[in-house]
Scaffold this motif. Structure first.
Motif, PDB file in Angstrom:
ATOM      1  N   HIS A   1      18.096  13.338  27.808  1.00 28.67           N
ATOM      2  CA  HIS A   1      17.944  14.091  29.060  1.00 28.67           C
ATOM      3  C   HIS A   1      17.033  15.298  28.849  1.00 28.67           C
ATOM      4  O   HIS A   1      16.919  15.822  27.734  1.00 28.67           O
ATOM      5  CB  HIS A   1      19.332  14.556  29.542  1.00 28.67           C
TER       6      HIS A   1
ATOM      7  N   SER B   1      30.728  12.830  31.190  1.00 27.53           N
ATOM      8  CA  SER B   1      30.115  11.509  31.001  1.00 27.53           C
ATOM      9  C   SER B   1      30.864  10.649  29.980  1.00 27.53           C
ATOM     10  O   SER B   1      31.040   9.443  30.191  1.00 27.53           O
ATOM     11  CB  SER B   1      28.657  11.690  30.547  1.00 27.53           C
ATOM     12  N   THR B   2      31.303  11.264  28.868  1.00 22.74           N
ATOM     13  CA  THR B   2      31.961  10.487  27.808  1.00 22.74           C
ATOM     14  C   THR B   2      33.179   9.757  28.375  1.00 22.74           C
ATOM     15  O   THR B   2      33.348   8.545  28.185  1.00 22.74           O
ATOM     16  CB  THR B   2      32.431  11.416  26.655  1.00 22.74           C
TER      17      THR B   2
ATOM     18  N   LEU C   1      17.193  30.881  31.819  1.00 20.92           N
ATOM     19  CA  LEU C   1      18.175  29.830  32.049  1.00 20.92           C
ATOM     20  C   LEU C   1      18.806  29.425  30.728  1.00 20.92           C
ATOM     21  O   LEU C   1      18.295  29.766  29.659  1.00 20.92           O
ATOM     22  CB  LEU C   1      17.502  28.635  32.737  1.00 20.92           C
ATOM     23  N   VAL C   2      19.900  28.701  30.805  1.00 22.18           N
ATOM     24  CA  VAL C   2      20.639  28.364  29.581  1.00 22.18           C
ATOM     25  C   VAL C   2      19.797  27.487  28.659  1.00 22.18           C
ATOM     26  O   VAL C   2      19.924  27.539  27.443  1.00 22.18           O
ATOM     27  CB  VAL C   2      22.004  27.733  29.905  1.00 22.18           C
ATOM     28  N   THR C   3      18.930  26.700  29.268  1.00 22.70           N
ATOM     29  CA  THR C   3      17.946  25.998  28.446  1.00 22.70           C
ATOM     30  C   THR C   3      16.705  25.729  29.274  1.00 22.70           C
ATOM     31  O   THR C   3      16.660  26.013  30.474  1.00 22.70           O
ATOM     32  CB  THR C   3      18.527  24.707  27.833  1.00 22.70           C
ATOM     33  N   ARG C   4      15.684  25.219  28.626  1.00 24.40           N
ATOM     34  CA  ARG C   4      14.398  25.006  29.290  1.00 24.40           C
ATOM     35  C   ARG C   4      13.756  23.845  28.535  1.00 24.40           C
ATOM     36  O   ARG C   4      13.623  23.886  27.303  1.00 24.40           O
ATOM     37  CB  ARG C   4      13.584  26.287  29.116  1.00 24.40           C
ATOM     38  N   SER C   5      13.372  22.805  29.284  1.00 16.97           N
ATOM     39  CA  SER C   5      12.837  21.605  28.641  1.00 16.97           C
ATOM     40  C   SER C   5      11.633  21.928  27.778  1.00 16.97           C
ATOM     41  O   SER C   5      10.724  22.637  28.210  1.00 16.97           O
ATOM     42  CB  SER C   5      12.382  20.598  29.705  1.00 16.97           C
TER      43      SER C   5
ATOM     44  N   ASN D   1      19.283   6.381  30.669  1.00 16.57           N
ATOM     45  CA  ASN D   1      19.929   7.674  30.376  1.00 16.57           C
ATOM     46  C   ASN D   1      21.043   7.440  29.353  1.00 16.57           C
ATOM     47  O   ASN D   1      21.412   6.289  29.073  1.00 16.57           O
ATOM     48  CB  ASN D   1      20.463   8.351  31.666  1.00 16.57           C
ATOM     49  N   GLY D   2      21.559   8.538  28.834  1.00 16.21           N
ATOM     50  CA  GLY D   2      22.575   8.432  27.792  1.00 16.21           C
ATOM     51  C   GLY D   2      23.876   7.863  28.329  1.00 16.21           C
ATOM     52  O   GLY D   2      24.570   7.102  27.647  1.00 16.21           O
ATOM     53  N   HIS D   3      24.211   8.233  29.566  1.00 16.30           N
ATOM     54  CA  HIS D   3      25.470   7.759  30.144  1.00 16.30           C
ATOM     55  C   HIS D   3      25.512   6.233  30.213  1.00 16.30           C
ATOM     56  O   HIS D   3      26.478   5.603  29.766  1.00 16.30           O
ATOM     57  CB  HIS D   3      25.691   8.365  31.532  1.00 16.30           C
TER      58      HIS D   3
ATOM     59  N   SER E   1      21.522  10.986  23.944  1.00 19.16           N
ATOM     60  CA  SER E   1      20.972  11.312  25.268  1.00 19.16           C
ATOM     61  C   SER E   1      19.583  11.902  25.098  1.00 19.16           C
ATOM     62  O   SER E   1      19.368  12.769  24.241  1.00 19.16           O
ATOM     63  CB  SER E   1      21.857  12.342  25.976  1.00 19.16           C
TER      64      SER E   1
ATOM     65  N   MET F   1      25.487   6.695  20.550  1.00 20.38           N
ATOM     66  CA  MET F   1      24.656   6.897  21.745  1.00 20.38           C
ATOM     67  C   MET F   1      23.980   8.253  21.657  1.00 20.38           C
ATOM     68  O   MET F   1      24.624   9.263  21.353  1.00 20.38           O
ATOM     69  CB  MET F   1      25.539   6.831  22.995  1.00 20.38           C
TER      70      MET F   1
ATOM     71  N   THR G   1      17.313  18.274  29.174  1.00 21.41           N
ATOM     72  CA  THR G   1      17.906  19.474  28.567  1.00 21.41           C
ATOM     73  C   THR G   1      18.163  19.311  27.064  1.00 21.41           C
ATOM     74  O   THR G   1      18.683  20.234  26.432  1.00 21.41           O
ATOM     75  CB  THR G   1      19.259  19.791  29.242  1.00 21.41           C
TER      76      THR G   1
ATOM     77  N   PHE H   1      31.256  16.682  27.725  1.00 22.28           N
ATOM     78  CA  PHE H   1      30.729  16.515  29.077  1.00 22.28           C
ATOM     79  C   PHE H   1      31.463  15.324  29.704  1.00 22.28           C
ATOM     80  O   PHE H   1      31.785  14.352  29.000  1.00 22.28           O
ATOM     81  CB  PHE H   1      29.223  16.243  28.980  1.00 22.28           C
TER      82      PHE H   1
ATOM     83  N   TYR I   1      22.748  23.621  20.693  1.00 23.37           N
ATOM     84  CA  TYR I   1      23.417  24.593  21.574  1.00 23.37           C
ATOM     85  C   TYR I   1      23.813  25.805  20.738  1.00 23.37           C
ATOM     86  O   TYR I   1      23.963  25.708  19.524  1.00 23.37           O
ATOM     87  CB  TYR I   1      24.698  23.996  22.179  1.00 23.37           C
TER      88      TYR I   1
HETATM   89  N1  T4K Z   1      27.745  12.782  26.480  1.00 22.55           N
HETATM   90  C1  T4K Z   1      27.612  14.113  26.300  1.00 22.55           C
HETATM   91  C2  T4K Z   1      28.448  14.792  25.258  1.00 22.55           C
HETATM   92  C3  T4K Z   1      26.695  14.844  27.077  1.00 22.55           C
HETATM   93  O1  T4K Z   1      26.590  16.176  26.903  1.00 22.55           O
HETATM   94  C4  T4K Z   1      25.914  14.168  28.033  1.00 22.55           C
HETATM   95  C5  T4K Z   1      24.979  14.899  28.866  1.00 22.55           C
HETATM   96  C6  T4K Z   1      26.071  12.772  28.171  1.00 22.55           C
HETATM   97  C7  T4K Z   1      27.016  12.117  27.382  1.00 22.55           C
HETATM   98  C8  T4K Z   1      25.288  11.976  29.145  1.00 22.55           C
HETATM   99  O2  T4K Z   1      23.911  11.907  28.802  1.00 22.55           O
HETATM  100  P1  T4K Z   1      22.798  11.751  30.009  1.00 22.55           P
HETATM  101  O3  T4K Z   1      23.251  10.605  30.872  1.00 22.55           O
HETATM  102  O4  T4K Z   1      22.724  13.062  30.752  1.00 22.55           O
HETATM  103  O5  T4K Z   1      21.538  11.423  29.251  1.00 22.55           O
HETATM  104  C9  T4K Z   1      23.385  18.800  31.674  1.00 22.55           C
HETATM  105  C10 T4K Z   1      22.666  17.489  31.513  1.00 22.55           C
HETATM  106  O6  T4K Z   1      22.324  16.889  32.762  1.00 22.55           O
HETATM  107  C11 T4K Z   1      23.408  16.477  30.692  1.00 22.55           C
HETATM  108  O7  T4K Z   1      22.425  15.575  30.179  1.00 22.55           O
HETATM  109  C12 T4K Z   1      24.137  17.103  29.532  1.00 22.55           C
HETATM  110  N2  T4K Z   1      24.944  16.178  28.802  1.00 22.55           N
HETATM  111  C13 T4K Z   1      25.014  18.242  30.012  1.00 22.55           C
HETATM  112  C14 T4K Z   1      25.751  18.915  28.885  1.00 22.55           C
HETATM  113  O8  T4K Z   1      24.197  19.212  30.628  1.00 22.55           O
HETATM  114  P2  T4K Z   1      24.020  20.178  33.794  1.00 22.55           P
HETATM  115  O9  T4K Z   1      24.532  19.734  35.106  1.00 22.55           O
HETATM  116  O10 T4K Z   1      24.727  21.296  33.116  1.00 22.55           O
HETATM  117  O11 T4K Z   1      22.449  20.499  33.828  1.00 22.55           O
HETATM  118  P3  T4K Z   1      21.630  21.491  34.772  1.00 22.55           P
HETATM  119  O12 T4K Z   1      20.874  20.702  35.769  1.00 22.55           O
HETATM  120  O13 T4K Z   1      22.522  22.573  35.266  1.00 22.55           O
HETATM  121  O14 T4K Z   1      20.593  22.079  33.732  1.00 22.55           O
HETATM  122  C15 T4K Z   1      20.944  23.072  32.778  1.00 22.55           C
HETATM  123  C16 T4K Z   1      19.714  23.941  32.537  1.00 22.55           C
HETATM  124  O15 T4K Z   1      18.696  23.169  31.946  1.00 22.55           O
HETATM  125  C17 T4K Z   1      19.089  24.522  33.789  1.00 22.55           C
HETATM  126  O16 T4K Z   1      19.665  25.784  34.040  1.00 22.55           O
HETATM  127  C18 T4K Z   1      17.624  24.641  33.460  1.00 22.55           C
HETATM  128  C19 T4K Z   1      17.406  23.612  32.392  1.00 22.55           C
HETATM  129  N3  T4K Z   1      16.662  22.446  32.874  1.00 22.55           N
HETATM  130  C20 T4K Z   1      17.317  21.539  33.667  1.00 22.55           C
HETATM  131  C21 T4K Z   1      16.658  20.437  34.110  1.00 22.55           C
HETATM  132  C22 T4K Z   1      17.365  19.429  34.980  1.00 22.55           C
HETATM  133  C23 T4K Z   1      15.337  22.282  32.526  1.00 22.55           C
HETATM  134  O17 T4K Z   1      14.737  23.109  31.822  1.00 22.55           O
HETATM  135  N4  T4K Z   1      14.680  21.164  32.958  1.00 22.55           N
HETATM  136  C24 T4K Z   1      15.279  20.225  33.751  1.00 22.55           C
HETATM  137  O18 T4K Z   1      14.641  19.220  34.102  1.00 22.55           O
HETATM  138  O19 T4K Z   1      24.071  18.851  32.881  1.00 22.55           O
END
Ligand code: T4K
Length: 372
Positions: free
Chosen positions: A185, A90-91, A10-14, A63-65, A183, A181, A187, A88, A286
């Motif tokens: 999260h 969110s900003t 996957l693109v990343t892994r916690s 959360n960061g948002h 995040s 701010m 990821t 993203f 990244y």
């Molecule tokens: N500002 C910026 C510039 C940001 O990039 C973000 C968030 C925010 C503000 C807001 O912060 P937060 O409110 O999220 O704290 C992801 C993240 O959910 C998001 O936090 C992040 N930026 C954004 C760039 O990427 P998705 O929808 O692409 O994530 P998702 O679910 O497709 O996951 C990507 C990969 O990560 C998965 O393929 C596998 C891995 N993963 C995912 C999850 C959920 C894990 O390894 N563990 C996990 O628990 O948004």
């Protein structure tokens, strides 16, 4: 092993601590039955992050948002906010949901952060703030942006969602501007499962943030503002405490993967990488690659080939925020041509702390195999 047709990278892994380490960390939470509302783990993590991030004040959030939203609202802003569309969503949503109007400004071609040379032409008598993004953990031109903000008396709030632990000439990235701010999260380089923080030198702002995230409550029988609920719970804080113990190892391991990517992809005609910034200690959040025409395969071709090989990559950040359905009738992405071009060409490759170098090689082989 990358198997054909199966997405198993996957693109990343916690990053995660040992299970037992986390269990030990949450044992007192179970024993006390105190699960949220700024408990002991919350206070401990805040103190540790003040140290790690070199910040006067750290305010934790769910959360960061919400952290960014509450920060913009706590600053009492009204009017237009100059920001980047290369981020993203969110900003932008945080700006809009705070009753403010985003004004999109183009980015620099080298690191895709907000271009200070284009900011002043966007300033009107309604402009109240600038919200730049340290996108991918690359640091914005903080000195030039600071000068513009001070000259025009604008608030400066950084979206540092990607920039945890980054320093510039030894100075922690969160100490620039009025607030930043982060995040946390799952990821992100450092995470609390879900979570985030506002970091600031402004004590009065920090007090307003405390009201924003806890219903405006000041005591059992008093509330002084229409705050919401954006508190970080104790289980998340405990995860943060564990992850902070290992953060240097996580970043170092990511750095080794990035070094291998650079070795394999750095000198390939038609591949554009974001270069390391002088004086900046990176966090390797990244690994974006931009595919120029000269490469002979488009970003979308490479994305499809990786997918076919069972490798997940992501088009962070495509489409541009201004091209999403909810914004495209109001904004014209042609006004930010550098950002639009990057969004069409960029692909972020897998990156996480336990990514093996052999896997990086397999990913690079697949990317390079796309050349025609
Ligand atoms: N500002 C910026 C510039 C940001 O990039 C973000 C968030 C925010 C503000 C807001 O912060 P937060 O409110 O999220 O704290 C992801 C993240 O959910 C998001 O936090 C992040 N930026 C954004 C760039 O990427 P998705 O929808 O692409 O994530 P998702 O679910 O497709 O996951 C990507 C990969 O990560 C998965 O393929 C596998 C891995 N993963 C995912 C999850 C959920 C894990 O390894 N563990 C996990 O628990 O948004």
């Amino acid at each position: 092993m990358v198997q054909n047709g199966e997405t198993n990278i996957l693109v990343t892994r916690s990053s995660l601590p040992d299970f037992d380490e986390y269990v030990e960390e949450i044992r007192p939470v179970f024993e006390s039955h105190w699960l949220t509302n700024m408990g002991q783990k919350h206070q401990q993590l805040e103190a540790q992050l003040r140290d790690y991030l070199g910040a006067e004040h750290v305010s934790l959030f769910a959360n960061g948002h919400l952290a960014l939203e509450c920060c913009l609202q706590a600053l009492g802003l009204e009017g237009e906010v100059i920001t980047t569309p290369f981020t993203f969503i969110s900003t932008t949503n945080a700006i809009v949901r705070s009753g403010l109007s985003p004004v999109f400004c183009d980015v620099k071609p080298d690191d895709l952060t907000l271009d200070p040379a284009r900011i002043e032409e966007k300033i009107t008598d309604r402009t109240c703030a600038i919200v730049p993004v340290h996108v991918y953990g690359s640091v914005c031109d903080v000195e030039a942006i600071e000068r513009i903000a001070r000259t025009h008396d604008l608030k400066l709030v950084y979206d540092a969602a990607h920039a945890f632990g980054v320093t510039v000439d030894g100075r922690p990235v969160g100490t620039f501007g009025d607030a930043s701010m982060f995040s946390f999260h799952a990821t992100k380089v450092f995470h609390t499962v879900e979570g985030g923080a506002v970091v600031t030198e402004d004590g009065a702002l920090c007090e307003r943030l405390a009201l924003m995230k806890n219903f405006g409550i000041t005591g059992p029988e008093e509330a002084v503002a229409a705050g919401g609920n954006a508190k970080l719970n104790e289980f998340s804080a405990a995860m943060g405490i564990c992850n902070l113990r290992h953060i240097d190892d996580y970043i170092a391991a990511r750095g080794r993967a990035v070094a291998r990517y650079r070795e394999r992809l750095g000198d390939v005609p038609g591949l554009r990488l974001i270069e390391p910034q002088p004086g900046v200690t990176p966090n390797h959040a990244y690994f974006p690659v931009l595919f120029e025409d000269e490469f002979g395969a488009s970003r979308d071709d490479v994305f499809a080939a990786l997918e076919q090989a069972g490798i997940g990559s992501r088009k962070y950040f495509f489409p541009l925020v201004s091209d999403f359905v909810c914004y495209r009738d109001t904004y014209d992405a042609a006004q930010t041509p550098v950002a639009r071009d990057a969004a069409a060409r960029v692909l972020t490759l897998p990156l996480y702390s336990d990514l093996e170098l052999a896997t990086v090689d397999a990913i690079c082989d697949c990317v390079l195999g796309c050349r025609r």
